[in-house]
Design a protein around this motif. Sequence first.
Motif, PDB file in Angstrom:
ATOM      1  N   VAL A 186       0.844  -1.191   0.000  1.00  0.00           N
ATOM      2  CA  VAL A 186       0.000   0.000   0.000  1.00  0.00           C
ATOM      3  C   VAL A 186       0.883   1.246   0.000  1.00  0.00           C
ATOM      4  O   VAL A 186       0.818   2.067  -0.899  1.00  0.00           O
ATOM      5  N   CYS A 187       1.766   1.363   1.005  1.00  0.00           N
ATOM      6  CA  CYS A 187       2.646   2.537   1.076  1.00  0.00           C
ATOM      7  C   CYS A 187       3.959   2.301   0.344  1.00  0.00           C
ATOM      8  O   CYS A 187       4.667   3.241   0.013  1.00  0.00           O
ATOM      9  N   TYR A 211       0.357  -5.596   4.054  1.00  0.00           N
ATOM     10  CA  TYR A 211       0.288  -4.195   4.470  1.00  0.00           C
ATOM     11  C   TYR A 211       0.960  -4.068   5.831  1.00  0.00           C
ATOM     12  O   TYR A 211       1.205  -5.065   6.516  1.00  0.00           O
ATOM     13  N   CYS A 224      -2.608   1.882   6.453  1.00  0.00           N
ATOM     14  CA  CYS A 224      -2.500   1.285   5.120  1.00  0.00           C
ATOM     15  C   CYS A 224      -3.665   0.336   4.837  1.00  0.00           C
ATOM     16  O   CYS A 224      -4.168   0.273   3.717  1.00  0.00           O
ATOM     17  N   LYS A 248      -6.744   0.590   5.987  1.00  0.00           N
ATOM     18  CA  LYS A 248      -7.916   1.419   5.676  1.00  0.00           C
ATOM     19  C   LYS A 248      -7.810   2.007   4.281  1.00  0.00           C
ATOM     20  O   LYS A 248      -8.800   2.056   3.552  1.00  0.00           O
ATOM     21  N   LYS A 249      -6.604   2.438   3.889  1.00  0.00           N
ATOM     22  CA  LYS A 249      -6.405   2.986   2.542  1.00  0.00           C
ATOM     23  C   LYS A 249      -6.680   1.893   1.505  1.00  0.00           C
ATOM     24  O   LYS A 249      -7.349   2.131   0.509  1.00  0.00           O
ATOM     25  N   HIS A 250      -6.165   0.688   1.745  1.00  0.00           N
ATOM     26  CA  HIS A 250      -6.382  -0.443   0.836  1.00  0.00           C
ATOM     27  C   HIS A 250      -7.873  -0.753   0.700  1.00  0.00           C
ATOM     28  O   HIS A 250      -8.368  -1.017  -0.391  1.00  0.00           O
ATOM     29  N   GLU A 309     -10.341   1.192   0.790  1.00  0.00           N
ATOM     30  CA  GLU A 309     -11.131   2.227   0.109  1.00  0.00           C
ATOM     31  C   GLU A 309     -11.677   1.692  -1.213  1.00  0.00           C
ATOM     32  O   GLU A 309     -12.692   2.149  -1.706  1.00  0.00           O
ATOM     33  N   SER A 330      -2.089  -0.165  -5.531  1.00  0.00           N
ATOM     34  CA  SER A 330      -2.236  -0.762  -4.198  1.00  0.00           C
ATOM     35  C   SER A 330      -2.062  -2.277  -4.205  1.00  0.00           C
ATOM     36  O   SER A 330      -2.370  -2.928  -3.223  1.00  0.00           O
TER      37      SER A 330
END
Length: 137
Positions: free
Chosen positions: A8-9, A25, A30, A32-34, A36, A54
């Motif tokens: 992710v990052c 992750y 990360c 939570k971002k994934h 999305e 991602s």
Amino acid sequence: MGPRKCQVCDEAQSKYKCPTCLIPYCSVVCFKKHKEVPCVKPESSSEAKLTSPSGPILHVERSYHVDEPSVVLQQLQLESIASSSEIRDALKDKELQKLIYSIDCSADAENELNKAMEVEAFRMFSDKILSTISPQQ
């Protein structure tokens, strides 16, 4: 298999894997971002998977409704796109990949497509596809 990098990052070492798609992750942020963008459980097949910003892009079955069947690409047109080295080379561009990914994952794909058409690289890519599938006159 050694330590893996967070997909992710792309910076920290991963400590976890998504329970759905298994992408590594490193943190709650990360994760939570994934999440999305909805992900799916990987298929166990030997098919090559595409990647996104991602992580892996997995095939998701969708139903499509087409108002005008005449606008659906024919098999030969799809093969022309797939065999075009110019199109394949264009698809190596990370920014273009991100634009295509954002269109594909959007709940409002038409709006995302309109936004992408404001980007010159995407317009050029679209023109390459259209010239590849259009009958030569």
